[in-house]
Write an enzyme that holds these catalytic residues in place. Structure first.
Site, PDB file in Angstrom:
ATOM      1  N   GLU A 152       0.738  -1.238  -0.028  1.00  0.00           N
ATOM      2  CA  GLU A 152      -0.139  -0.121   0.030  1.00  0.00           C
ATOM      3  C   GLU A 152       0.640   1.119  -0.072  1.00  0.00           C
ATOM      4  O   GLU A 152       0.501   2.164   0.651  1.00  0.00           O
ATOM      5  CB  GLU A 152      -0.973  -0.108   1.178  1.00  0.00           C
ATOM      6  CG  GLU A 152      -1.917  -1.229   1.394  1.00  0.00           C
ATOM      7  CD  GLU A 152      -2.918  -1.200   2.395  1.00  0.00           C
ATOM      8  OE1 GLU A 152      -2.891  -0.489   3.319  1.00  0.00           O
ATOM      9  OE2 GLU A 152      -3.735  -1.999   2.482  1.00  0.00           O
ATOM     10  N   ASN A 166       2.141  -5.155  -3.072  1.00  0.00           N
ATOM     11  CA  ASN A 166       0.778  -5.658  -2.774  1.00  0.00           C
ATOM     12  C   ASN A 166      -0.121  -4.136  -2.592  1.00  0.00           C
ATOM     13  O   ASN A 166       0.485  -3.406  -1.995  1.00  0.00           O
ATOM     14  CB  ASN A 166       0.761  -6.428  -1.624  1.00  0.00           C
ATOM     15  CG  ASN A 166      -0.801  -6.920  -1.353  1.00  0.00           C
ATOM     16  OD1 ASN A 166      -1.215  -7.694  -2.148  1.00  0.00           O
ATOM     17  ND2 ASN A 166      -1.105  -6.901  -0.128  1.00  0.00           N
ATOM     18  N   HIS A 214     -10.451  -6.443  -2.105  1.00  0.00           N
ATOM     19  CA  HIS A 214     -11.555  -6.256  -0.971  1.00  0.00           C
ATOM     20  C   HIS A 214     -12.535  -5.512  -1.806  1.00  0.00           C
ATOM     21  O   HIS A 214     -12.456  -4.480  -2.044  1.00  0.00           O
ATOM     22  CB  HIS A 214     -11.052  -5.377   0.094  1.00  0.00           C
ATOM     23  CG  HIS A 214     -10.064  -6.328   0.729  1.00  0.00           C
ATOM     24  ND1 HIS A 214     -10.088  -7.090   1.734  1.00  0.00           N
ATOM     25  CD2 HIS A 214      -8.664  -5.630   0.975  1.00  0.00           C
ATOM     26  CE1 HIS A 214      -9.050  -7.609   2.157  1.00  0.00           C
ATOM     27  NE2 HIS A 214      -8.349  -6.490   1.824  1.00  0.00           N
ATOM     28  N   GLU A 224      -6.019 -10.879  -1.014  1.00  0.00           N
ATOM     29  CA  GLU A 224      -6.775 -10.756   0.133  1.00  0.00           C
ATOM     30  C   GLU A 224      -8.180 -10.650  -0.061  1.00  0.00           C
ATOM     31  O   GLU A 224      -9.093  -9.855   0.518  1.00  0.00           O
ATOM     32  CB  GLU A 224      -6.661  -9.403   0.815  1.00  0.00           C
ATOM     33  CG  GLU A 224      -4.832  -9.362   1.068  1.00  0.00           C
ATOM     34  CD  GLU A 224      -4.455  -8.133   1.897  1.00  0.00           C
ATOM     35  OE1 GLU A 224      -5.456  -7.270   2.478  1.00  0.00           O
ATOM     36  OE2 GLU A 224      -3.503  -7.668   1.949  1.00  0.00           O
ATOM     37  N   ASP A 226     -11.920 -10.803  -0.516  1.00  0.00           N
ATOM     38  CA  ASP A 226     -13.289 -10.981  -0.028  1.00  0.00           C
ATOM     39  C   ASP A 226     -14.604 -10.105  -0.623  1.00  0.00           C
ATOM     40  O   ASP A 226     -14.101  -9.059  -1.524  1.00  0.00           O
ATOM     41  CB  ASP A 226     -13.349 -10.421   1.709  1.00  0.00           C
ATOM     42  CG  ASP A 226     -12.553  -9.221   2.092  1.00  0.00           C
ATOM     43  OD1 ASP A 226     -12.481  -8.462   1.253  1.00  0.00           O
ATOM     44  OD2 ASP A 226     -12.357  -9.203   3.227  1.00  0.00           O
TER      45      ASP A 226
HETATM   46  C1  XIL Z   1      -6.228  -6.279   8.315  1.00  0.00           C
HETATM   47  C2  XIL Z   1      -6.627  -7.550   9.239  1.00  0.00           C
HETATM   48  O1  XIL Z   1      -7.460  -8.300   8.453  1.00  0.00           O
HETATM   49  C3  XIL Z   1      -7.154  -6.830  10.686  1.00  0.00           C
HETATM   50  O2  XIL Z   1      -7.505  -8.052  11.366  1.00  0.00           O
HETATM   51  C4  XIL Z   1      -6.426  -5.852  11.223  1.00  0.00           C
HETATM   52  O3  XIL Z   1      -6.906  -5.183  12.286  1.00  0.00           O
HETATM   53  C5  XIL Z   1      -5.902  -4.580   9.999  1.00  0.00           C
HETATM   54  O4  XIL Z   1      -5.546  -5.362   8.869  1.00  0.00           O
HETATM   55  N1  XIL Z   1      -4.899  -4.670   3.662  1.00  0.00           N
HETATM   56  C6  XIL Z   1      -3.946  -5.427   4.141  1.00  0.00           C
HETATM   57  C7  XIL Z   1      -4.245  -6.268   5.417  1.00  0.00           C
HETATM   58  O5  XIL Z   1      -2.823  -5.462   3.476  1.00  0.00           O
HETATM   59  O6  XIL Z   1      -3.000  -6.380   6.144  1.00  0.00           O
HETATM   60  C8  XIL Z   1      -5.215  -5.902   6.119  1.00  0.00           C
HETATM   61  O7  XIL Z   1      -5.644  -6.734   7.104  1.00  0.00           O
HETATM   62  C9  XIL Z   1      -6.423  -5.467   5.285  1.00  0.00           C
HETATM   63  C10 XIL Z   1      -6.240  -4.377   4.135  1.00  0.00           C
END
Ligand code: XIL
Length: 451
Positions: free
Chosen positions: A158, A201, A237, A266, A268
């Site tokens: 990020e 990422n 996401h 990641e 979802d």
């Molecule tokens: C999130 C986790 O799922 C949570 O448990 C935590 O509180 C915050 O981070 N981008 C990412 C992940 O790269 O590391 C994040 O994970 C979600 C967004």
């Protein structure tokens, strides 16, 4: 655990790992009826984020071990977890996940080395030259500890700003070291574990847009100058504000064409029922259409532990039942599962009525607040629902709407007023006003029961 100890322990458990690998091989020779085995049939991994503190829960671990072929520690490898004070590395929780994965023959993704978030405050207070030293020491500390055990590392996470500008995000690294921190991190990472794939990422880079263009330009530049980068991770996401982009596959492909692997890191998708299933299908089909898309990771095993649990964004519900999205993914992966088979628990058509209840505070003032509970039907239509709201002792409810309460002490059992009938995945909500009487604590919402 020290590096040396970790290696010794690994050697001691090598026999166990080999046995697990055999089990996995025997399993995949059978029908591909799990996500991991179906993905393996397509030459991909299918992973999930894992939290160490749930590994003791039998249903969690059984679902994890049965379905997935790769794990990403959800928080345990982040800077705040692994180097909370300078030079003191703490690997206990991450080691638990890595050891568990290895005992099951699963691969491990490393997440993440350099990120502005979940960063201990000591890092932000360093001057430029110290910060550079600390960043490299952190990369070496993590990658050294897990050398040879991680298939892909999110080296930098990020680093680009959200929105239209395509600019770098402000962070201690960006602000003090400038653009060059990213390539420095990648060069350090390559030397620390040459076997690991090194990934950049990010999120909101899933379609073609200003942010993904900026990442694209960086990767193109790295490739042209020989800066070591092997892969780009697309967090993916998704929800109604950030839907699966129509040019998702095209975007993955243009990165792959730069000569890097792409991974969905990641995933979802908030929602439920057939709409959620259709979105998951789009994502899986996009990855399978891009030969350099080497695998997919969903951001958790079960809705109940999702970082966005209110949006029920995962493949297994809070009771570890397969959702329609699970069957859609399995089927898109070419698995020979039984989507829609009425005999399969959790599938639509199995006759199991279910619902979930989620609470939000919708208004707040000094002496009171409004609460709202959203009831969502599972994968069968329902005609009624029941849940409970337990108030902190001092609080009292002055009114409730769109529901019928029965009170017993500080527990309200709430049933529908006009709104009992819900289609598959549909929602309704009831609201209530609470007098705080000195306590600002949130009420506890019980399990939802459907009929
Ligand atoms: C999130 C986790 O799922 C949570 O448990 C935590 O509180 C915050 O981070 N981008 C990412 C992940 O790269 O590391 C994040 O994970 C979600 C967004």
């Amino acid at each position: 655990m020290s590096m040396t100890l970790r290696r010794l322990t690994r050697a001691a458990t090598a026999g166990l790992v080999a046995a697990a690998a055999l089990t996995a091989a025997a399993h995949s020779a059978e029908a591909a009826d799990t996500l991991g085995s179906a993905a393996a049939g397509q030459g991909r991994y299918f992973g999930t984020a894992v939290a160490a503190n749930h590994l003791g829960e039998a249903d969690y671990t059984a679902t994890l071990d049965r379905e997935f072929s790769s794990v990403t520690p959800e928080n345990e490898m982040k800077w705040d977890a692994t180097e909370p004070s300078r030079g003191t590395f703490t690997f206990g929780s991450a080691d638990r996940i890595v050891d568990h994965a290895q005992s099951q023959g699963m691969d491990v993704r490393g997440h993440t080395l350099v990120w502005h978030s979940q960063l201990p405050s000591w890092v932000g207070s360093l001057g430029a030259s110290d910060l550079r030293t600390a960043m490299n020491a952190h990369i070496n500390g993590l990658m050294g500890h897990y050398k040879g055990e991680i298939h892909s590392w999110d080296v930098v996470n990020e680093a680009f700003q959200d929105g239209g500008s395509g600019a770098r995000r402000s962070s201690p690294f960006q602000d003090k070291l400038g653009n060059g921190f990213i390539e420095e991190a990648f060069r350090t990472a390559r030397a620390a574990d040459p076997a690991a794939k090194l990934c950049y990422n990010d999120y909101n880079t899933d379609g073609v847009n200003a942010k993904s263009n900026a990442v694209y330009d960086m990767v193109e530049d790295f490739k042209s100058r020989g800066v070591p980068i092997d892969c780009v991770g697309f967090q993916s996401h998704f929800n109604s504000n950030s839907p699966v982009p129509s040019d998702y596959r095209q975007n993955l492909q243009r990165f792959a064409d730069l000569g890097v692997d792409v991974q969905i890191t990641e995933l979802d998708v908030e929602g439920s029922g057939s709409a959620q299933a259709a979105d998951y299908t789009k994502v899986v089909e996009a990855c399978l259409a891009v030969s350099r898309c080497t695998g997919m990771t969903v951001w958790g095993v079960t809705d109940k532990y999702s970082w966005r649990s209110g949006g029920t964004p995962l493949l297994f519900d809070g009771n570890y039942q397969e959702k329609p999205a699970h069957d859609a993914v399995l089927s898109a992966l070419g698995g020979s599962g039984d989507p829609g088979d009425p005999g399969d628990p959790g599938d639509p058509g199995d006759g199991t009525l279910s619902c979930t209840a989620t609470y939000t505070r919708t208004a707040d003032w000094s002496s009171g607040y409004n609460g709202q509970v959203t009831i969502t039907a599972g994968d069968e239509p329902i005609s009624s629902w029941t849940t409970t709201v337990t108030l902190p002792a001092q609080q009292s409810v002055s009114s409730l709407w769109n529901g019928t309460p029965t009170r017993s002490g500080n527990v309200m059992t709430v049933r529908p007023s006009w709104n009992g009938t819900l289609a598959v995945g549909a929602s309704t909500s009831f609201g209530f006003t609470v007098a705080k009487n000195g306590s600002d604590a949130a009420p506890a919402v019980g399990t939802c029961t459907a009929s």
